[in-house]
Scaffold this active site. Structure first.
Site, PDB file in Angstrom:
ATOM      1  N   HIS A  34      35.351  52.574   6.309  1.00 47.72           N
ATOM      2  CA  HIS A  34      35.571  51.877   7.581  1.00 47.72           C
ATOM      3  C   HIS A  34      34.912  52.671   8.696  1.00 47.72           C
ATOM      4  O   HIS A  34      35.007  53.890   8.745  1.00 47.72           O
ATOM      5  CB  HIS A  34      37.077  51.769   7.827  1.00 47.72           C
ATOM      6  CG  HIS A  34      37.464  51.169   9.129  1.00 47.72           C
ATOM      7  ND1 HIS A  34      37.839  51.922  10.219  1.00 47.72           N
ATOM      8  CD2 HIS A  34      37.545  49.878   9.518  1.00 47.72           C
ATOM      9  CE1 HIS A  34      38.151  51.124  11.220  1.00 47.72           C
ATOM     10  NE2 HIS A  34      37.981  49.875  10.832  1.00 47.72           N
ATOM     11  N   HIS A  39      42.234  41.879   9.749  1.00 51.87           N
ATOM     12  CA  HIS A  39      42.682  42.887  10.718  1.00 51.87           C
ATOM     13  C   HIS A  39      44.188  43.170  10.644  1.00 51.87           C
ATOM     14  O   HIS A  39      44.773  43.678  11.604  1.00 51.87           O
ATOM     15  CB  HIS A  39      42.326  42.464  12.147  1.00 51.87           C
ATOM     16  CG  HIS A  39      40.853  42.457  12.421  1.00 51.87           C
ATOM     17  ND1 HIS A  39      40.101  43.611  12.503  1.00 51.87           N
ATOM     18  CD2 HIS A  39      39.992  41.424  12.607  1.00 51.87           C
ATOM     19  CE1 HIS A  39      38.836  43.295  12.735  1.00 51.87           C
ATOM     20  NE2 HIS A  39      38.735  41.986  12.793  1.00 51.87           N
TER      21      HIS A  39
END
Length: 415
Positions: free
Chosen positions: A328, A228
């Site tokens: 994504h 992340h």
């Protein structure tokens, strides 16, 4: 021999046609282009006009867009920017005057106009708004022609698309495996945000958790891990080295992607595939990732990076570097449909992220097959229809980005 005054009245087109006639091609005429009629406008080939852009917030944190036309066709898009829903709504409202009255079928022309007529180009706000608009215009075009969007992009390269689920521990991965998933993504297990340089206890805790997922999933399960962008590079290198024996499918965003040279340095230090791209916008952003070999898998977010139009270009650029695309998508079913159409139309697709197959949002939710895939939509357009009845109790949200601070000194940290 023509006089000088006569020559002035001869157009360039007439002159060229005259030459062609002399060459024995007198019947040949140069075609008029639709754009030549008037810059910024196209010849009428069946009137269709955009009449309204409508956005609405949808729980848990999404935005859905409807573009209405005067022929009753409505296009769907998902112009999300997490934690900035009202900002995106305003951006779309600012673009609306340009689109009203325009023919929605000129998708690429509108993309260029919206992007290039802004003096300050790119960035998360403009390209997120543009992405959702692009989705909806492709949806309209497909519906008008009664074909799936991927047919407009050259036809399908595959009939199904591999997708992945999520798991944070061994029990989760056993459940996902029983549901039919063959790919799982997890995060870095940690009790607190990572410090710039972490101790062995932090690294061991994260690696032991991943090892337990590998043990529960088995060697035939592909397991990716997402940092992340919240692990500092000093710790990220240590963590990646310790994860190598467990062979993650890829390591996602091992650091923030704002400094591509740092990302490239990490990529050179491991044989594990490095993936990134969710916070990169347009072909120009991905050019640097590819040229510097900072990634071996790219992850454009089609709700942020420029929609289907730009996503296809980005995939083509990546193909030249033997880099696959893994879009994504922690968003809604419109975004998933968009990703499936792109995946169906490009050769270098790897896997598609998803958090919702559309239950409670669309009339015919996507269905996970027993081989870990979903079938590509049959169309027309994006091939989905909102379930307005079930959406009623999901309208509106006030989702905000989490705020994270160091427990010791109160400084701001990534989470």
């Amino acid at each position: 021999m023509q006089s000088g005054s006569a020559k002035k009245g001869v157009s360039r087109r007439s002159a060229i046609q005259s030459v062609l006639g002399v060459a024995g091609m007198g019947t040949m005429v140069l075609p008029q282009t639709s754009y030549a009629a008037a810059p910024g406008h196209f010849l009428d080939y069946g009137k269709v006009k955009i009449t309204k852009l409508e956005t609405f917030l949808v729980k848990p944190r999404w935005i859905f867009l409807k573009i209405h036309t005067d022929v009753g066709i409505v296009g769907l898009g998902e112009p999300l920017l997490e934690g900035r829903a009202l900002t995106i709504q305003t951006a779309i409202k600012e673009v609306e005057p340009y689109l009203i009255g325009k023919d929605p079928r000129q998708v690429v022309h509108h993309w260029q106009a919206i992007y290039r007529h802004a003096f300050y180009r790119g960035g998360p706000i403009l390209t997120s708004a543009l992405s959702g608009i692009d989705h909806a215009l492709w949806d309209i075009k497909g519906k008008l022609l009664n074909v799936p969007v991927y047919e407009l992009l050259g036809g399908p390269t595959r009939d199904r698309v591999r997708i992945y689920g999520r798991a944070s521990n061994a029990d989760d991965i056993k459940k996902r495996k029983a549901e039919g998933y063959t790919v799982i993504k997890t995060g870095v297990a940690k009790k607190n945000p990572a410090q710039i340089v972490e101790n062995p206890k932090f690294v061991k805790y994260a690696v032991d958790n991943f090892a337990s997922l590998r043990d529960a999933g088995g060697d035939d399960m592909d397991i990716a891990i997402d940092f992340h962008g919240a692990i500092p590079p000093q710790t990220s290198k240590l963590l990646i080295k310790e994860l190598e024996p467990f062979k993650p499918m890829f390591v996602e965003e091992p650091v923030q992607a704002q400094n591509v040279d740092v990302l490239a340095d990490i990529a050179r230090g491991t044989h594990l595939p490095i993936a990134a791209g969710e916070r990169i916008f347009t072909k120009w952003g991905f050019r640097e990732l590819l040229e510097k070999r900072a990634v071996s898998i790219i992850q454009p977010d089609l709700c942020h990076a420029g929609g289907i139009t730009e996503g296809r270009i980005i995939a083509g650029m990546a193909e030249a570097y033997y880099v696959p695309i893994a879009p994504h998508n922690p968003m809604g079913p419109i975004s998933l449909a968009v990703g499936l159409h792109l995946a169906a139309s490009v050769p270098n697709f790897l896997v598609q992220e998803q958090v919702s197959l559309g239950e409670g949002y669309i009339k015919t939710p996507f269905k996970l097959q027993n081989d870990g895939t979903v079938l590509i939509p049959k169309g027309p357009g994006l091939g989905i229809e909102l379930d307005e009845a079930q959406l009623k109790d999901k309208i509106g949200h006030d989702w905000k980005n989490p705020e994270s601070y160091n427990a010791l000194d109160g400084s701001v940290v990534d989470w």
